[in-house]
Design an enzyme around this catalytic site. Structure first.
Site, PDB file in Angstrom:
ATOM      1  N   ALA A 141       0.750  -1.326   0.017  1.00 11.98           N
ATOM      2  CA  ALA A 141      -0.001   0.024   0.038  1.00 11.98           C
ATOM      3  C   ALA A 141       0.866   1.137  -0.187  1.00 11.98           C
ATOM      4  CB  ALA A 141      -0.818   0.107   1.092  1.00 11.98           C
ATOM      5  N   LEU A 153       1.602   3.377  -2.840  1.00 14.22           N
ATOM      6  CA  LEU A 153       2.032   3.505  -3.956  1.00 14.22           C
ATOM      7  C   LEU A 153       0.923   4.199  -4.967  1.00 14.22           C
ATOM      8  CD1 LEU A 153       4.818   2.222  -6.367  1.00 14.22           C
ATOM      9  CD2 LEU A 153       2.536   3.053  -7.483  1.00 14.22           C
ATOM     10  N   ASN A 187       9.183   9.405   4.234  1.00 13.96           N
ATOM     11  CA  ASN A 187       7.831   9.872   3.821  1.00 13.96           C
ATOM     12  C   ASN A 187       7.241  10.401   5.224  1.00 13.96           C
ATOM     13  OD1 ASN A 187       4.878   8.709   3.952  1.00 13.96           O
ATOM     14  ND2 ASN A 187       6.658   7.007   4.053  1.00 13.96           N
ATOM     15  N   MET A 226       3.779  11.686   4.207  1.00 15.29           N
ATOM     16  CA  MET A 226       2.715  12.103   3.478  1.00 15.29           C
ATOM     17  C   MET A 226       1.371  11.952   4.256  1.00 15.29           C
ATOM     18  SD  MET A 226       4.072  11.449   0.853  1.00 15.29           S
ATOM     19  CE  MET A 226       2.820  11.758  -0.525  1.00 15.29           C
ATOM     20  N   PHE A 238      -1.519  10.040   4.911  1.00 12.22           N
ATOM     21  CA  PHE A 238      -2.449   9.469   4.576  1.00 12.22           C
ATOM     22  C   PHE A 238      -3.617  10.504   3.503  1.00 12.22           C
ATOM     23  CE2 PHE A 238      -3.644   6.520   8.234  1.00 12.22           C
ATOM     24  CZ  PHE A 238      -2.564   5.503   8.083  1.00 12.22           C
ATOM     25  N   ASN A 282      -6.338  -1.031   2.026  1.00 12.44           N
ATOM     26  CA  ASN A 282      -5.912  -0.737   3.174  1.00 12.44           C
ATOM     27  C   ASN A 282      -6.655   0.494   3.925  1.00 12.44           C
ATOM     28  OD1 ASN A 282      -3.777   0.806   4.890  1.00 12.44           O
ATOM     29  ND2 ASN A 282      -2.410  -0.608   4.246  1.00 12.44           N
ATOM     30  N   ASN A 331      -4.714  -0.483   8.831  1.00 17.38           N
ATOM     31  CA  ASN A 331      -3.422   0.017   9.123  1.00 17.38           C
ATOM     32  C   ASN A 331      -3.332   1.044  10.296  1.00 17.38           C
ATOM     33  OD1 ASN A 331      -1.021   1.619   8.955  1.00 17.38           O
ATOM     34  ND2 ASN A 331      -1.406   2.485   7.025  1.00 17.38           N
ATOM     35  N   SER A 375       1.173   3.652  10.760  1.00 19.75           N
ATOM     36  CA  SER A 375       1.679   4.555  10.000  1.00 19.75           C
ATOM     37  C   SER A 375       2.270   5.599  11.165  1.00 19.75           C
ATOM     38  CB  SER A 375       0.950   5.321   9.029  1.00 19.75           C
ATOM     39  OG  SER A 375       1.556   6.773   8.778  1.00 19.75           O
ATOM     40  N   ASN A 393       2.799   8.581  10.466  1.00 17.48           N
ATOM     41  CA  ASN A 393       2.582  10.124  10.018  1.00 17.48           C
ATOM     42  C   ASN A 393       1.329  10.593  10.623  1.00 17.48           C
ATOM     43  OD1 ASN A 393       5.226   9.939   9.007  1.00 17.48           O
ATOM     44  ND2 ASN A 393       4.501   8.635   7.235  1.00 17.48           N
ATOM     45  N   THR A 394       0.460   9.805  11.044  1.00 16.14           N
ATOM     46  CA  THR A 394      -0.803  10.438  11.862  1.00 16.14           C
ATOM     47  C   THR A 394      -0.814  10.373  13.324  1.00 16.14           C
ATOM     48  OG1 THR A 394      -2.194   9.435   9.698  1.00 16.14           O
ATOM     49  CG2 THR A 394      -3.420   9.917  11.882  1.00 16.14           C
ATOM     50  N   LYS A 428      -1.968  -4.506   9.983  1.00 16.76           N
ATOM     51  CA  LYS A 428      -0.373  -4.067   9.578  1.00 16.76           C
ATOM     52  C   LYS A 428       0.436  -3.319  10.574  1.00 16.76           C
ATOM     53  CE  LYS A 428       2.351  -1.851   5.852  1.00 16.76           C
ATOM     54  NZ  LYS A 428       2.028  -1.261   4.475  1.00 16.76           N
ATOM     55  N   GLY A 441      12.785   1.261   2.684  1.00 15.93           N
ATOM     56  CA  GLY A 441      13.885   0.908   1.688  1.00 15.93           C
ATOM     57  C   GLY A 441      14.925   0.078   2.426  1.00 15.93           C
ATOM     58  N   GLY A 451      12.149  -3.257   2.909  1.00 17.31           N
ATOM     59  CA  GLY A 451      13.459  -3.222   2.520  1.00 17.31           C
ATOM     60  C   GLY A 451      13.827  -4.382   1.419  1.00 17.31           C
TER      61      GLY A 451
END
Length: 336
Positions: free
Chosen positions: A59, A61, A108, A110, A112, A136, A169, A172, A174-175, A214, A265, A294
């Site tokens: 998820a 992309l 990142n 981002m 969401f 997701n 999810n 993350s 980022n939230t 996840k 990565g 990765g």
């Protein structure tokens, strides 16, 4: 070969612009029938679903499901779209995506960014893809974390008829406070509520859509033990291990390493694979695992399988290696 030629141009652009351009070019190439996939078949049955091969797209992309057909043409065994939220949201301020090429890594934050669940459903309905599609789901940034389950329920109900499986999810970075849902009563309430609704929807629609969780790689052994017990208690159908990491180990001296967000990565491979193996030890084959984090080579996909994964997913590796990574991973796994 085409990606090798295009990569210098793409890397000369801002990362988010390169991301958008890549998807646009891919969609155009698919429409012109220029994409040819030579991915061999390696069927895998997992969660009651038959996957044509065990290598999927993670998820992130294609957040809105706008490029499903083009991405599927690359030869993935399954596609996961999202993360989607009930209402559209812009995500975090720009810039929010950073390359660390010396480490083959991405950071990142981002947040969401997506068009909302209704738009995603329309994209899925318009797609011709008939393969395995994961969706997701997440919560809106302005929804208080104590009310997060309401957002997950909205998304679960709206995507249920369009997904092969649904990923929850809660990992993350980022939230704000999202990762707090991975522990304690918050996780218990979330899993119990979603599982009950899943069973109701299965009865209502007369078909069962697996529910997958996840998790983050930044978990302690006690976190892993607790989550594993919750997964078993509520009969969750699968576990994706892992999301991005907050750690900067191995990239501390590189440009952009100080940026907030999740690191993906090459640097996350060891951490995510160790987390995968720890969950495999706890779950003892009772719940299938999907390994992500990765993977930049077929050998690393194999390492995920050897750590306990039935399936693998890739994303950041595609940015550095290109679509040939899919074939490399499938061929390496097929060789066994």
């Amino acid at each position: 070969m085409l990606y090798s030629l295009a990569r210098p141009l793409l890397f000369s652009l801002a990362p988010e612009r390169a991301h958008e351009l890549t998807l646009s070019l891919l969609k155009s190439a698919h429409r012109m029938r220029l994409i040819r996939s030579n991915i061999p078949a390696k069927p895998v049955t997992c969660m009651g679903i038959e996957f044509p091969n065990p290598v999927g797209l993670a998820a992130g992309l294609d957040k809105n499901g706008a490029y499903i057909d083009a991405l599927a043409a690359l030869g993935f065994g399954f596609i996961e779209i999202g993360t989607i939220t009930p209402r559209p949201q812009a995500g975090n301020p720009h810039p929010r995506l950073f390359r660390l090429p010396d480490a083959k890594a991405i950071i990142n934050r981002m947040g969401f960014n997506n068009e909302g669940v209704d738009a995603l459903v329309e994209h899925v309905k318009a797609a011709k893809f008939k393969g395995v599609l994961g969706i997701n789901i997440g919560k809106n940034a302005d929804t208080p974390v104590e009310n997060a389950v309401d957002d997950y329920l909205i998304c679960l109900e709206k995507v249920y008829n369009y997904a092969s499986y649904i990923t929850v999810n809660i990992s993350s970075p980022n939230t704000k406070n999202l990762r707090s849902l991975q522990s304690g009563d918050a996780l218990t309430e979330l899993l119990e509520t979603l599982k009950n609704r899943q069973l109701e929807l299965a009865e209502l629609h007369q078909h069962y859509v697996p529910l997958v969780l996840k998790v983050a790689p930044d978990l302690t052994p006690s976190d892993i033990e607790f989550i594993a017990k919750q997964l078993l208690q509520f009969k969750i159908d699968g576990l994706i291990v892992t999301n991005t990491t907050l750690s900067r180990e191995g990239v501390e001296t590189l440009q952009h390493a100080e940026e907030a967000g999740g690191l993906s990565g090459a640097p996350v491979f060891e951490k995510s694979t160790a987390c995968l193996a720890a969950f495999a030890a706890q779950l003892q084959g009772q719940i299938p695992l999907i390994g992500v984090g990765g993977i930049l080579s077929g050998e690393q996909a194999l390492a995920k399988q050897q750590a306990g994964a039935s399936l693998v997913q890739i994303y950041s590796g595609l940015i550095y290696t290109g679509p040939m990574l899919i074939e490399d991973c499938v061929n390496t796994l097929k060789a066994l």
